[in-house]
Design a protein around this motif. Structure first.
Motif, PDB file in Angstrom:
ATOM      1  N   LEU A 167      -1.765  18.462  -4.544  1.00  0.00           N
ATOM      2  CA  LEU A 167      -2.357  17.815  -3.377  1.00  0.00           C
ATOM      3  C   LEU A 167      -3.206  18.751  -2.527  1.00  0.00           C
ATOM      4  CD1 LEU A 167       0.069  15.279  -1.672  1.00  0.00           C
ATOM      5  CD2 LEU A 167      -2.217  14.867  -2.588  1.00  0.00           C
ATOM      6  N   ALA A 168      -2.877  20.035  -2.527  1.00  0.00           N
ATOM      7  CA  ALA A 168      -3.607  20.985  -1.679  1.00  0.00           C
ATOM      8  C   ALA A 168      -5.089  21.072  -2.055  1.00  0.00           C
ATOM      9  CB  ALA A 168      -2.964  22.368  -1.758  1.00  0.00           C
ATOM     10  N   LYS A 169      -5.453  20.553  -3.228  1.00  0.00           N
ATOM     11  CA  LYS A 169      -6.855  20.560  -3.661  1.00  0.00           C
ATOM     12  C   LYS A 169      -7.589  19.280  -3.249  1.00  0.00           C
ATOM     13  CE  LYS A 169      -5.896  21.126  -8.023  1.00  0.00           C
ATOM     14  NZ  LYS A 169      -6.081  21.329  -9.485  1.00  0.00           N
ATOM     15  N   TYR A 170      -6.829  18.301  -2.752  1.00  0.00           N
ATOM     16  CA  TYR A 170      -7.407  16.987  -2.483  1.00  0.00           C
ATOM     17  C   TYR A 170      -7.094  16.537  -1.058  1.00  0.00           C
ATOM     18  CZ  TYR A 170      -7.481  16.971  -7.613  1.00  0.00           C
ATOM     19  OH  TYR A 170      -7.684  17.286  -8.932  1.00  0.00           O
ATOM     20  N   ALA A 171      -7.243  15.228  -0.837  1.00  0.00           N
ATOM     21  CA  ALA A 171      -6.789  14.595   0.402  1.00  0.00           C
ATOM     22  C   ALA A 171      -5.664  13.633   0.034  1.00  0.00           C
ATOM     23  CB  ALA A 171      -7.927  13.837   1.080  1.00  0.00           C
ATOM     24  N   SER A 172      -4.738  13.446   0.927  1.00  0.00           N
ATOM     25  CA  SER A 172      -3.620  12.531   0.694  1.00  0.00           C
ATOM     26  C   SER A 172      -3.870  11.217   1.426  1.00  0.00           C
ATOM     27  CB  SER A 172      -2.312  13.158   1.186  1.00  0.00           C
ATOM     28  OG  SER A 172      -1.242  12.236   1.081  1.00  0.00           O
ATOM     29  N   CYS A 173      -3.648  10.105   0.735  1.00  0.00           N
ATOM     30  CA  CYS A 173      -3.831   8.780   1.324  1.00  0.00           C
ATOM     31  C   CYS A 173      -2.476   8.224   1.772  1.00  0.00           C
ATOM     32  CB  CYS A 173      -4.435   7.811   0.309  1.00  0.00           C
ATOM     33  SG  CYS A 173      -6.058   8.259  -0.298  1.00  0.00           S
ATOM     34  N   GLU A 174      -2.351   7.952   3.048  1.00  0.00           N
ATOM     35  CA  GLU A 174      -1.145   7.305   3.562  1.00  0.00           C
ATOM     36  C   GLU A 174      -1.430   5.822   3.756  1.00  0.00           C
ATOM     37  OE1 GLU A 174       0.217   9.340   7.036  1.00  0.00           O
ATOM     38  OE2 GLU A 174       0.337  11.291   6.027  1.00  0.00           O
ATOM     39  N   PHE A 175      -0.445   4.965   3.521  1.00  0.00           N
ATOM     40  CA  PHE A 175      -0.679   3.523   3.560  1.00  0.00           C
ATOM     41  C   PHE A 175       0.543   2.793   4.114  1.00  0.00           C
ATOM     42  CE2 PHE A 175       1.151   4.644  -0.531  1.00  0.00           C
ATOM     43  CZ  PHE A 175       2.118   3.682  -0.738  1.00  0.00           C
ATOM     44  N   ASP A 176       0.297   1.547   4.560  1.00  0.00           N
ATOM     45  CA  ASP A 176       1.408   0.706   4.995  1.00  0.00           C
ATOM     46  C   ASP A 176       1.650  -0.451   4.030  1.00  0.00           C
ATOM     47  OD1 ASP A 176      -0.885  -0.700   5.637  1.00  0.00           O
ATOM     48  OD2 ASP A 176      -0.457  -0.876   7.778  1.00  0.00           O
ATOM     49  N   LEU A 177       0.588  -1.144   3.621  1.00  0.00           N
ATOM     50  CA  LEU A 177       0.726  -2.271   2.702  1.00  0.00           C
ATOM     51  C   LEU A 177       0.281  -1.868   1.301  1.00  0.00           C
ATOM     52  CD1 LEU A 177      -0.730  -5.097   4.976  1.00  0.00           C
ATOM     53  CD2 LEU A 177       1.668  -4.441   4.671  1.00  0.00           C
ATOM     54  N   HIS A 178       0.986  -2.380   0.307  1.00  0.00           N
ATOM     55  CA  HIS A 178       0.694  -2.020  -1.079  1.00  0.00           C
ATOM     56  C   HIS A 178       0.943  -3.246  -1.947  1.00  0.00           C
ATOM     57  CE1 HIS A 178       2.328   0.039  -4.961  1.00  0.00           C
ATOM     58  NE2 HIS A 178       1.071  -0.324  -5.105  1.00  0.00           N
ATOM     59  N   GLU A 179      -0.102  -3.655  -2.691  1.00  0.00           N
ATOM     60  CA  GLU A 179       0.035  -4.788  -3.601  1.00  0.00           C
ATOM     61  C   GLU A 179      -0.664  -4.455  -4.908  1.00  0.00           C
ATOM     62  OE1 GLU A 179      -1.113  -9.543  -3.954  1.00  0.00           O
ATOM     63  OE2 GLU A 179      -1.227  -8.527  -2.010  1.00  0.00           O
ATOM     64  N   GLY A 180       0.118  -4.247  -5.954  1.00  0.00           N
ATOM     65  CA  GLY A 180      -0.464  -3.866  -7.235  1.00  0.00           C
ATOM     66  C   GLY A 180      -1.168  -2.526  -7.151  1.00  0.00           C
ATOM     67  N   ASP A 181      -2.453  -2.514  -7.480  1.00  0.00           N
ATOM     68  CA  ASP A 181      -3.248  -1.285  -7.447  1.00  0.00           C
ATOM     69  C   ASP A 181      -3.964  -1.071  -6.123  1.00  0.00           C
ATOM     70  OD1 ASP A 181      -2.606  -0.682 -10.119  1.00  0.00           O
ATOM     71  OD2 ASP A 181      -4.176  -2.022 -10.843  1.00  0.00           O
ATOM     72  N   LEU A 182      -3.739  -1.952  -5.155  1.00  0.00           N
ATOM     73  CA  LEU A 182      -4.424  -1.879  -3.865  1.00  0.00           C
ATOM     74  C   LEU A 182      -3.515  -1.323  -2.775  1.00  0.00           C
ATOM     75  CD1 LEU A 182      -6.411  -5.253  -3.682  1.00  0.00           C
ATOM     76  CD2 LEU A 182      -7.296  -2.979  -4.185  1.00  0.00           C
ATOM     77  N   TYR A 183      -4.088  -0.471  -1.929  1.00  0.00           N
ATOM     78  CA  TYR A 183      -3.354   0.140  -0.830  1.00  0.00           C
ATOM     79  C   TYR A 183      -4.179   0.002   0.451  1.00  0.00           C
ATOM     80  CZ  TYR A 183      -0.911   2.473  -4.693  1.00  0.00           C
ATOM     81  OH  TYR A 183      -0.211   2.745  -5.847  1.00  0.00           O
ATOM     82  N   ASN A 184      -3.533  -0.429   1.530  1.00  0.00           N
ATOM     83  CA  ASN A 184      -4.189  -0.460   2.826  1.00  0.00           C
ATOM     84  C   ASN A 184      -3.969   0.893   3.494  1.00  0.00           C
ATOM     85  OD1 ASN A 184      -5.574  -2.052   5.006  1.00  0.00           O
ATOM     86  ND2 ASN A 184      -3.716  -1.454   6.120  1.00  0.00           N
ATOM     87  N   ILE A 185      -5.028   1.659   3.641  1.00  0.00           N
ATOM     88  CA  ILE A 185      -4.912   3.048   4.083  1.00  0.00           C
ATOM     89  C   ILE A 185      -4.763   3.130   5.610  1.00  0.00           C
ATOM     90  CG2 ILE A 185      -6.043   5.305   4.095  1.00  0.00           C
ATOM     91  CD1 ILE A 185      -5.019   4.302   1.367  1.00  0.00           C
ATOM     92  N   THR A 186      -3.814   3.941   6.030  1.00  0.00           N
ATOM     93  CA  THR A 186      -3.572   4.164   7.460  1.00  0.00           C
ATOM     94  C   THR A 186      -3.955   5.575   7.900  1.00  0.00           C
ATOM     95  OG1 THR A 186      -1.269   4.790   6.987  1.00  0.00           O
ATOM     96  CG2 THR A 186      -1.700   2.473   7.529  1.00  0.00           C
ATOM     97  N   ALA A 187      -4.077   6.505   6.954  1.00  0.00           N
ATOM     98  CA  ALA A 187      -4.460   7.875   7.302  1.00  0.00           C
ATOM     99  C   ALA A 187      -4.943   8.605   6.061  1.00  0.00           C
ATOM    100  CB  ALA A 187      -3.296   8.632   7.934  1.00  0.00           C
ATOM    101  N   LEU A 188      -5.897   9.530   6.253  1.00  0.00           N
ATOM    102  CA  LEU A 188      -6.345  10.441   5.205  1.00  0.00           C
ATOM    103  C   LEU A 188      -6.109  11.861   5.703  1.00  0.00           C
ATOM    104  CD1 LEU A 188      -9.770   8.998   3.947  1.00  0.00           C
ATOM    105  CD2 LEU A 188      -7.652   9.160   2.659  1.00  0.00           C
ATOM    106  N   VAL A 189      -5.359  12.631   4.938  1.00  0.00           N
ATOM    107  CA  VAL A 189      -5.039  14.000   5.339  1.00  0.00           C
ATOM    108  C   VAL A 189      -5.680  14.955   4.344  1.00  0.00           C
ATOM    109  CG1 VAL A 189      -3.209  15.641   5.890  1.00  0.00           C
ATOM    110  CG2 VAL A 189      -2.856  13.189   6.293  1.00  0.00           C
ATOM    111  N   GLU A 190      -6.661  15.720   4.805  1.00  0.00           N
ATOM    112  CA  GLU A 190      -7.401  16.620   3.925  1.00  0.00           C
ATOM    113  C   GLU A 190      -6.559  17.840   3.570  1.00  0.00           C
ATOM    114  OE1 GLU A 190     -10.549  17.862   1.588  1.00  0.00           O
ATOM    115  OE2 GLU A 190     -10.446  15.992   2.711  1.00  0.00           O
ATOM    116  N   LYS A 191      -6.460  18.115   2.246  1.00  0.00           N
ATOM    117  CA  LYS A 191      -5.750  19.293   1.728  1.00  0.00           C
ATOM    118  C   LYS A 191      -4.408  19.540   2.456  1.00  0.00           C
ATOM    119  CE  LYS A 191      -9.871  21.714   0.060  1.00  0.00           C
ATOM    120  NZ  LYS A 191     -10.777  20.554   0.164  1.00  0.00           N
ATOM    121  N   PRO A 192      -3.500  18.581   2.359  1.00  0.00           N
ATOM    122  CA  PRO A 192      -2.234  18.687   3.098  1.00  0.00           C
ATOM    123  C   PRO A 192      -1.280  19.714   2.494  1.00  0.00           C
ATOM    124  CG  PRO A 192      -2.146  16.812   1.637  1.00  0.00           C
ATOM    125  CD  PRO A 192      -3.546  17.377   1.517  1.00  0.00           C
ATOM    126  N   ASP A 193      -0.317  20.127   3.284  1.00  0.00           N
ATOM    127  CA  ASP A 193       0.802  20.930   2.783  1.00  0.00           C
ATOM    128  C   ASP A 193       1.634  20.012   1.895  1.00  0.00           C
ATOM    129  OD1 ASP A 193       3.242  22.190   2.345  1.00  0.00           O
ATOM    130  OD2 ASP A 193       3.297  23.095   4.335  1.00  0.00           O
TER     131      ASP A 193
END
Length: 290
Positions: A167-193
């Motif tokens: 993950l430290a090479k990417y951004a992490s996607c945080e979400f609240d709703l999830h249906e199949g392959d779809l995620y409703n994103i609530t936050a993007l964290v760049e290169k997280p710990d």
């Protein structure tokens, strides 16, 4: 709902990890078997319904432009020799789509690069494909995202699980709703710990953006090293109009990394009917030697 018919491909990076090759040749022209990476990416866009493409280029623009332009002398030689197969390979790139170019004079981030496409997009929704990400899939990855966008009318980012250790090479996607392959994103964290990250789903170089997305880009603040990052503009979209992540089907190769580039060449050659059997035999014998 407007059809997504335009795409932007930033390829202005210096390609320092591929020096000395990239001293004179742009990284986008690195070959995957015998086809430049940028051509494979444009092929994906065209198969997804894209009609117009804007390349955000830096140094050596002339090399990329030459690849997608006629080569009259070479074409005449191939035609005279009746080398029809090679002639087709030579002329195919110039027929793929309507391609234009903008130079990113200062390399100050992906957000700044995409902002240069505002006039090109002209208020229409548009796709962004990063030049370091080569995809291999039955249905083009971009087409998968376009179908979601045209259904949801929200900016869509293509994601996959990369593992917490990466993950430290990417951004992490945080979400609240999830249906199949779809995620409703609530936050993007760049290169997280990785030890603090809530999710190992990361954006991987494919996006479909609303036509009004440029509002975010105009309001971007510089981040690390004074760069303007597309990830920060995507984070702004969460509260402005909503952001969806789609976990696409397909194999992604990071050709901006030397090992990822080598992986792409091995796997694309194994999918090529002309080289498949030879490559399989070669790899079997090679493993025995090492």
């Amino acid at each position: 709902m407007q059809k997504v018919r335009k795409a932007v491909i930033p390829v202005a990076g210096y390609g320092t990890r591929f020096l000395p090759f990239t001293k004179a040749i742009p990284k986008a022209m690195l070959p995957i078997v015998n086809v430049p990476a940028i051509q494979i990416i444009i092929e994906e866009a065209v198969k997804s319904g894209i009609e117009e493409i804007l390349l955000i280029v830096g140094q050596h623009k002339d090399v990329i432009e030459a690849h997608f332009s006629p080569a009259k002398e070479l074409e005449a030689v191939l035609a005279k020799r009746q080398s029809h197969e090679f002639l087709q390979k030579c002329t195919e790139p110039q027929k793929m789509a309507k391609i234009s170019y903008v130079i990113q004079e200062v390399q100050n981030g992906t957000g700044n690069a995409v902002l240069l496409a505002e006039q090109f997009a002209n208020g229409e929704p548009f796709a962004v494909l990063f030049g370091d990400d080569v995809m291999c899939s039955e249905k083009p990855v971009l087409k998968q995202l376009i179908e979601v966008f045209e259904r949801e009318n929200k900016t869509v980012i293509g994601v996959q699980r990369v593992g917490y250790e990466n993950l430290a090479k990417y951004a992490s996607c945080e979400f609240d709703l999830h249906e199949g392959d779809l995620y409703n994103i609530t936050a993007l964290v760049e290169k997280p710990d990785p030890t603090l990250a809530k999710c190992d789903i990361a954006p991987l170089g494919r996006y479909v953006l609303r036509g009004d997305f440029f509002e975010n880009l105009h309001n971007l603040k510089p981040g690390i090293h004074g760069e303007y990052q597309l990830t920060d503009a995507l984070a702004m979209e969460i509260n402005r109009a909503g952001l969806i992540a789609y976990e696409f089907e397909g194999r992604r190769f990071d050709t901006g990394d030397v090992f990822g580039f080598l992986q792409a060449n091995v796997e694309f050659s194994l999918k090529n009917p002309e080289y498949k059997e030879k490559m399989q035999e070669y790899l079997k014998n090679l493993v025995k030697k090492f």
